[in-house]
Design an enzyme around this catalytic site. Structure first.
Site, PDB file in Angstrom:
ATOM      1  N   GLY A 152     -10.399  -7.250   0.618  1.00 34.47           N
ATOM      2  CA  GLY A 152     -11.402  -6.193   0.686  1.00 34.47           C
ATOM      3  C   GLY A 152     -12.293  -6.324   1.901  1.00 34.47           C
ATOM      4  N   GLY A 153     -12.151  -5.385   2.842  1.00 35.54           N
ATOM      5  CA  GLY A 153     -13.071  -5.305   3.969  1.00 35.54           C
ATOM      6  C   GLY A 153     -12.906  -6.414   4.997  1.00 35.54           C
ATOM      7  N   CYS A 194      -5.293  -0.742  -9.259  1.00 37.83           N
ATOM      8  CA  CYS A 194      -5.279   0.646  -8.798  1.00 37.83           C
ATOM      9  C   CYS A 194      -6.026   1.546  -9.787  1.00 37.83           C
ATOM     10  CB  CYS A 194      -3.840   1.138  -8.629  1.00 37.83           C
ATOM     11  SG  CYS A 194      -3.788   2.839  -8.064  1.00 37.83           S
ATOM     12  N   MET A 211       0.849  -1.179   0.000  1.00 42.05           N
ATOM     13  CA  MET A 211       0.000   0.000   0.000  1.00 42.05           C
ATOM     14  C   MET A 211       0.887   1.232   0.000  1.00 42.05           C
ATOM     15  SD  MET A 211      -3.134  -1.179   2.511  1.00 42.05           S
ATOM     16  CE  MET A 211      -2.133  -1.583   3.934  1.00 42.05           C
ATOM     17  N   MET A 212       0.615   2.103  -0.984  1.00 40.30           N
ATOM     18  CA  MET A 212       1.460   3.278  -1.185  1.00 40.30           C
ATOM     19  C   MET A 212       1.563   4.099   0.099  1.00 40.30           C
ATOM     20  SD  MET A 212       2.318   3.008  -4.336  1.00 40.30           S
ATOM     21  CE  MET A 212       3.038   4.577  -4.756  1.00 40.30           C
ATOM     22  N   HIS A 269      -9.473  -7.904  -5.200  1.00 40.16           N
ATOM     23  CA  HIS A 269     -10.173  -6.942  -4.346  1.00 40.16           C
ATOM     24  C   HIS A 269     -11.644  -7.053  -4.747  1.00 40.16           C
ATOM     25  CE1 HIS A 269     -10.538  -2.471  -2.871  1.00 40.16           C
ATOM     26  NE2 HIS A 269     -11.433  -3.275  -2.335  1.00 40.16           N
ATOM     27  N   GLY A 311      -5.624  -5.417   4.150  1.00 44.88           N
ATOM     28  CA  GLY A 311      -4.933  -4.158   3.888  1.00 44.88           C
ATOM     29  C   GLY A 311      -5.035  -3.190   5.044  1.00 44.88           C
TER      30      GLY A 311
HETATM   31  C1  LIG Z   1      -3.128   4.060   1.610  1.00 42.63           C
HETATM   32  C2  LIG Z   1      -3.424   2.905   0.690  1.00 42.63           C
HETATM   33  C3  LIG Z   1      -2.552   2.621  -0.336  1.00 42.63           C
HETATM   34  C4  LIG Z   1      -2.779   1.535  -1.186  1.00 42.63           C
HETATM   35  N1  LIG Z   1      -1.853   1.237  -2.143  1.00 42.63           N
HETATM   36  C5  LIG Z   1      -2.001   0.117  -2.882  1.00 42.63           C
HETATM   37  C6  LIG Z   1      -0.993  -0.320  -3.776  1.00 42.63           C
HETATM   38  O1  LIG Z   1       0.080   0.309  -3.908  1.00 42.63           O
HETATM   39  N2  LIG Z   1      -1.205  -1.449  -4.495  1.00 42.63           N
HETATM   40  C7  LIG Z   1      -2.351  -2.193  -4.348  1.00 42.63           C
HETATM   41  O2  LIG Z   1      -2.485  -3.235  -5.001  1.00 42.63           O
HETATM   42  N3  LIG Z   1      -3.323  -1.821  -3.508  1.00 42.63           N
HETATM   43  C8  LIG Z   1      -3.166  -0.694  -2.768  1.00 42.63           C
HETATM   44  N4  LIG Z   1      -4.148  -0.342  -1.875  1.00 42.63           N
HETATM   45  C9  LIG Z   1      -5.396  -1.129  -1.803  1.00 42.63           C
HETATM   46  C10 LIG Z   1      -5.253  -2.269  -0.777  1.00 42.63           C
HETATM   47  O3  LIG Z   1      -4.201  -3.143  -1.151  1.00 42.63           O
HETATM   48  C11 LIG Z   1      -6.534  -3.089  -0.707  1.00 42.63           C
HETATM   49  O4  LIG Z   1      -6.793  -3.695  -1.962  1.00 42.63           O
HETATM   50  C12 LIG Z   1      -7.753  -2.258  -0.320  1.00 42.63           C
HETATM   51  O5  LIG Z   1      -7.463  -1.333   0.697  1.00 42.63           O
HETATM   52  C13 LIG Z   1      -8.908  -3.180   0.129  1.00 42.63           C
HETATM   53  O6  LIG Z   1      -8.506  -4.045   1.171  1.00 42.63           O
HETATM   54  P1  LIG Z   1      -8.780  -3.701   2.745  1.00 42.63           P
HETATM   55  O7  LIG Z   1     -10.257  -3.465   2.868  1.00 42.63           O
HETATM   56  O8  LIG Z   1      -8.303  -4.910   3.470  1.00 42.63           O
HETATM   57  O9  LIG Z   1      -8.010  -2.471   3.049  1.00 42.63           O
HETATM   58  C14 LIG Z   1      -3.939   0.748  -1.027  1.00 42.63           C
HETATM   59  C15 LIG Z   1      -4.828   1.042   0.017  1.00 42.63           C
HETATM   60  C16 LIG Z   1      -4.579   2.098   0.869  1.00 42.63           C
HETATM   61  C17 LIG Z   1      -5.543   2.396   1.991  1.00 42.63           C
END
Ligand SMILES: Cc1cc2nc3c(=O)[nH]c(=O)nc-3n(C[C@H](O)[C@H](O)[C@H](O)COP(=O)(O)O)c2cc1C
Length: 338
Positions: A195-196, A83, A1-2, A154, A216
């Site tokens: 996701g979530g 993304c 995650m960036m 996702h 994430g």
């Molecule tokens: C700050 C931030 C940066 C992210 N950067 C990336 C990234 O560089 N590459 C990627 O595949 N997903 C990125 N994501 C998305 C997460 O990997 C993930 O797919 C998304 O947040 C859903 O999962 P979660 O609900 O568990 O957070 C980013 C999410 C956040 C919040």
């Protein structure tokens, strides 16, 4: 995650869990091939297993970037097809590539030819009006034969126009059921759900339906919960540092080591703000790290000062035992081995 899963974050997570797979931030092929490659490939040996995520769309460039990542020691190379940001779309990579499965086939094939390590793909359920289950099926059926070792989905579509990346992480509805169906209908593919998913108990449920779970945001917001991951998901006796107090000692060592590496103090302390959330003293911990960490020169001293606010028996109690039912947990990008 960036801006989140940087080296200090990943090294911190390794003090909480040894077995989960960690991911880097996305690195573009342009940044690797024409920029400061050493910086973008920087990671510590104690981070393994760790995957490097690439953003790009040119097969030859992705192949070269994959060779560099392989030589640098990454355990897996992941292609970002999820993304939705404008910047990424302008570069014609990320989620917009879901509209071009044949092009993604060529990219993955080129990456596979460049390494013997796993090459995996992170994508969405769909984009814009191309969001039927059959569109996703067509995507994995087209890209799979290139040799993709795992699809991380996702479980939301992305709107490429009109929604910000943040909105695209929250507004389109979650469809975990479609990812379960994908695994049922394509049992030979390795499918990871994302996701979530905010708790390890929920990850455990999903593992009845898919091969792996990626967590994430929850892993950043509540990292301590991850101390339950190794015992619960991987059958280890305990977390690498079983109690919060042991973890604190390990973090002080880590921070001292990152100082030697030249990491900026706020950058190394930022990932620790969410530790111990919900426990007595955690707010003060967060406050001291956040405020004093901004200007301090000695991060070990700041860490110790912040830790003085943490009080109670829980500091010496293994978190795993305390969290057996239900397990509050989060996984930065956790999946079972294999
Ligand atoms: C700050 C931030 C940066 C992210 N950067 C990336 C990234 O560089 N590459 C990627 O595949 N997903 C990125 N994501 C998305 C997460 O990997 C993930 O797919 C998304 O947040 C859903 O999962 P979660 O609900 O568990 O957070 C980013 C999410 C956040 C919040």
């Amino acid at each position: 995650m960036m801006a989140w899963t940087n080296r200090p974050y990943r090294r911190m997570m390794r003090r909480l869990t040894r077995r989960t797979l960690l991911y880097t931030e996305m690195v573009t092929t342009g940044a690797l091939l024409h920029g400061d490659a050493e910086r973008h490939l920087d990671h510590h040996p104690d981070e393994h297993p760790v995957a490097l995520q690439l953003g790009g769309d040119q097969p030859e460039e992705l192949a070269e970037a994959t060779r560099m990542a392989d030589a640098a020691g990454f355990d897996e190379i992941n292609l970002n097809v999820g993304c939705p940001s404008d910047r990424v779309q302008r570069g014609r990579f990320g989620a917009c590539l879901m509209a071009e499965p044949e092009a993604v086939y060529a990219m993955v094939a080129a990456m596979k030819a460049a390494t013997a390590k796993p090459v995996t793909v992170k994508h969405r359920l769909g984009i814009d009006h191309q969001d039927d289950y059959d569109d996703m099926l067509n995507f994995v059926d087209t890209v799979g034969p290139a040799g993709a070792d795992r699809f991380t989905v996702h479980a939301r579509k992305a709107w490429l126009q009109g929604l910000s990346p943040k909105e695209n992480r929250n507004i389109p509805p979650l469809r975990h059921d479609l990812i379960h169906r994908l695994k049922r209908e394509r049992p030979n593919l390795q499918i990871e759900i994302n996701g979530g998913i905010r708790e390890l108990a929920s990850a455990q449920d999903h593992l009845h339906h898919v091969d792996a779970v990626m967590i994430g945001r929850a892993a950043y917001e509540r990292p301590t919960d991850l101390m339950a991951a190794d015992p619960l998901l991987f059958g280890e006796a305990a977390a690498p540092h079983a109690t919060p107090r042991q973890l604190l000692d390990a973090l002080a060592e880590l921070v001292a080591d990152e100082v030697q590496h030249g990491t900026a103090v706020p950058v190394m302390l930022q990932p620790m703000l969410g530790l111990f959330r919900g426990q007595p003293g955690a707010r003060r911990w967060r406050h001291v790290l956040g405020e004093e960490g901004r200007t301090a020169r000695d991060p070990v001293a700041v860490l110790k000062k912040a830790a003085e606010n943490l009080q109670g028996e829980w500091l010496d109690r293994p978190l795993v035992a305390a969290s057996s039912t239900p397990v509050p947990a989060s996984v930065a990008a956790a999946h079972p081995p294999g």
